[in-house]
Design a protein around this motif. Sequence first.
Motif, PDB file in Angstrom:
ATOM      1  N   TRP A  10       0.848  -1.194   0.000  1.00 16.75           N
ATOM      2  CA  TRP A  10       0.000   0.000   0.000  1.00 16.75           C
ATOM      3  C   TRP A  10       0.888   1.250   0.000  1.00 16.75           C
ATOM      4  N   ASN A  11       0.774   2.052  -1.071  1.00 14.56           N
ATOM      5  CA  ASN A  11       1.542   3.293  -1.123  1.00 14.56           C
ATOM      6  C   ASN A  11       0.889   4.253  -2.112  1.00 14.56           C
ATOM      7  N   TRP A  33      -2.305   5.359  -9.274  1.00 14.35           N
ATOM      8  CA  TRP A  33      -2.312   5.467 -10.735  1.00 14.35           C
ATOM      9  C   TRP A  33      -1.771   4.204 -11.401  1.00 14.35           C
ATOM     10  N   ASP A  34      -2.035   3.038 -10.803  1.00 12.29           N
ATOM     11  CA  ASP A  34      -1.555   1.779 -11.391  1.00 12.29           C
ATOM     12  C   ASP A  34      -2.629   1.076 -12.219  1.00 12.29           C
ATOM     13  N   ASN A  35      -3.757   1.785 -12.480  1.00 13.64           N
ATOM     14  CA  ASN A  35      -4.859   1.232 -13.286  1.00 13.64           C
ATOM     15  C   ASN A  35      -5.429  -0.048 -12.693  1.00 13.64           C
ATOM     16  N   TRP A  47      -3.738   3.354  -2.001  1.00 13.96           N
ATOM     17  CA  TRP A  47      -3.117   4.307  -1.059  1.00 13.96           C
ATOM     18  C   TRP A  47      -3.802   4.131   0.287  1.00 13.96           C
ATOM     19  N   HIS A  48      -3.020   4.027   1.350  1.00 14.87           N
ATOM     20  CA  HIS A  48      -3.572   3.760   2.688  1.00 14.87           C
ATOM     21  C   HIS A  48      -2.704   4.477   3.715  1.00 14.87           C
ATOM     22  N   THR A  49      -3.305   5.342   4.520  1.00 13.28           N
ATOM     23  CA  THR A  49      -2.538   6.012   5.568  1.00 13.28           C
ATOM     24  C   THR A  49      -2.514   5.155   6.821  1.00 13.28           C
ATOM     25  N   ASP A  50      -1.598   5.493   7.690  1.00 14.68           N
ATOM     26  CA  ASP A  50      -1.401   4.717   8.907  1.00 14.68           C
ATOM     27  C   ASP A  50      -2.483   5.027   9.928  1.00 14.68           C
ATOM     28  N   ALA A  51      -3.031   3.990  10.562  1.00 18.45           N
ATOM     29  CA  ALA A  51      -4.037   4.186  11.606  1.00 18.45           C
ATOM     30  C   ALA A  51      -3.400   4.841  12.820  1.00 18.45           C
ATOM     31  N   GLY A  52      -4.164   5.693  13.470  1.00 19.58           N
ATOM     32  CA  GLY A  52      -3.698   6.327  14.686  1.00 19.58           C
ATOM     33  C   GLY A  52      -2.874   7.572  14.455  1.00 19.58           C
ATOM     34  N   ASN A  53      -2.730   8.011  13.177  1.00 21.14           N
ATOM     35  CA  ASN A  53      -1.915   9.203  12.933  1.00 21.14           C
ATOM     36  C   ASN A  53      -2.723  10.483  13.108  1.00 21.14           C
ATOM     37  N   GLY A  54      -4.011  10.303  13.379  1.00 22.09           N
ATOM     38  CA  GLY A  54      -4.843  11.450  13.715  1.00 22.09           C
ATOM     39  C   GLY A  54      -5.475  12.111  12.509  1.00 22.09           C
ATOM     40  N   MET A  55      -6.618  12.661  12.721  1.00 25.62           N
ATOM     41  CA  MET A  55      -7.287  13.472  11.726  1.00 25.62           C
ATOM     42  C   MET A  55      -7.082  14.914  12.201  1.00 25.62           C
ATOM     43  N   PRO A  56      -7.558  15.968  11.570  1.00 27.23           N
ATOM     44  CA  PRO A  56      -8.708  15.892  10.671  1.00 27.23           C
ATOM     45  C   PRO A  56      -8.380  15.646   9.209  1.00 27.23           C
ATOM     46  N   LEU A 114      -7.137   6.900  -8.922  1.00 22.04           N
ATOM     47  CA  LEU A 114      -7.566   8.217  -9.362  1.00 22.04           C
ATOM     48  C   LEU A 114      -7.265   8.359 -10.855  1.00 22.04           C
ATOM     49  N   SER A 115      -8.205   8.934 -11.595  1.00 24.69           N
ATOM     50  CA  SER A 115      -7.987   9.266 -13.004  1.00 24.69           C
ATOM     51  C   SER A 115      -8.416  10.692 -13.247  1.00 24.69           C
ATOM     52  N   PHE A 116      -7.653  11.417 -14.081  1.00 21.76           N
ATOM     53  CA  PHE A 116      -7.935  12.814 -14.369  1.00 21.76           C
ATOM     54  C   PHE A 116      -8.081  13.017 -15.871  1.00 21.76           C
TER      55      PHE A 116
END
Length: 423
Positions: A259-260, A265-267, A274-283, A416-418
Amino acid sequence: MIMKNKSTKYNGWSMAQLCAALLLACSLYSCKESDGFNDVVSQDMAKPGVLTGVKVENLAGAAVISYTLPNSENLLYVQAEYRINARTVRQSKSSYYSDTLRVEGFEKSGDYEVTLYAVSRANVKSDPVKVNVRPSTPSYLMVYPTIQLNADFGGVNVSASNPSKKAVGIIVISNDKTTGKMLPVEQFYTEAENINFSVRGFDTLKRDFGVYVTDRWGNISDTLYKSISPIFEILVPKNRFSEYRLPSDSPLGATGLGWNTTRLWDNNIADPGWHTDAGNGMPLQICTFDMGILTKLSRYKLWERGEAYGNDYSYNHGNPKAWTLWGSSSTAPTDAVLPVNSPKGTVVGDWINIGNFTCPPPPSGNAPGQTTPADLAAVKAGFEFNIALDVPKVRYIRLAVNSTWGNADFAHVMELSFWGNTN
């Protein structure tokens, strides 16, 4: 075999006595109900009295008529008959519990005759009472003069104002390739106050477009015509995309499982993404990347995480529910602390707010964790969003997620596609 004894006793009562008692009770109950309400079917053929004290309140494309009901015991409802245009005669009904009736769907402002009847439960009409109504301009005709038709990427953009927030249909027509006739290419129905949508899928050659407004009763406005050359649009090539990590980007999670940020954009709309780390806080959960070319963006598509490894993450977990796209045209944009909420066009350092977006709700309307096949199909198809025409060219993108469907302290996106003009 067990046989039931027909003479079985219940607290001293035989089965036959119980049945007779129940029939009597039902009969008495029915008589009691009839004392308070008229029968649904009546043999009383007496003509009801006429409505009196009739008053009219005129509205946009409609009118509310109030009256005094006749003193007729078998009265069931009040009926209005009226013509809304040259093609259609309508009926409106109101029960005898009410002293008002709404007539609606009139084609334009002006005088219309409405005929009122009191109707009995034997379907006998009273003598008619005629009343004139004068509705003001209906909503669909209020929308029509505000229509703006402009060139957009791959097609046209339609905007209009609907201050009454009534349901209208915006019909876009254009030349059919086979017949050359002007035929519908988009039918957009809405109750929104500010109408704005785009119709795409055309080349850049000039062509005629037309727009007219309709309502639920089939009334149709005039048609606004305009010759337009759609703006060139392509899928922004992903082979130039690269991560552009900034200090305020969120820590990545599950990197050991692939996960990165580059997974955006790897189709591939399946795990990993893409995945962020749990516990790193929002907002905010943020990632930044370089598209590799300065682009006038027109739209984009986002795929959230769906079914994976026997689990269903649709409309749940770390899937974004609301987010902002930020863009930059700088050669090497610097880091900036992004606000959680800001209007489109807000500038923070080298970054401009391209737009604030919200994931559409599941088609089923169900809560997270109760997804249907239609919900899963919507997630698999991805969610497409337009980017406003006034947004400047950008090369770098920051995705800033401010809420997730699962109220998680992490976020994940699969792809994501643009689209836009890279010239």
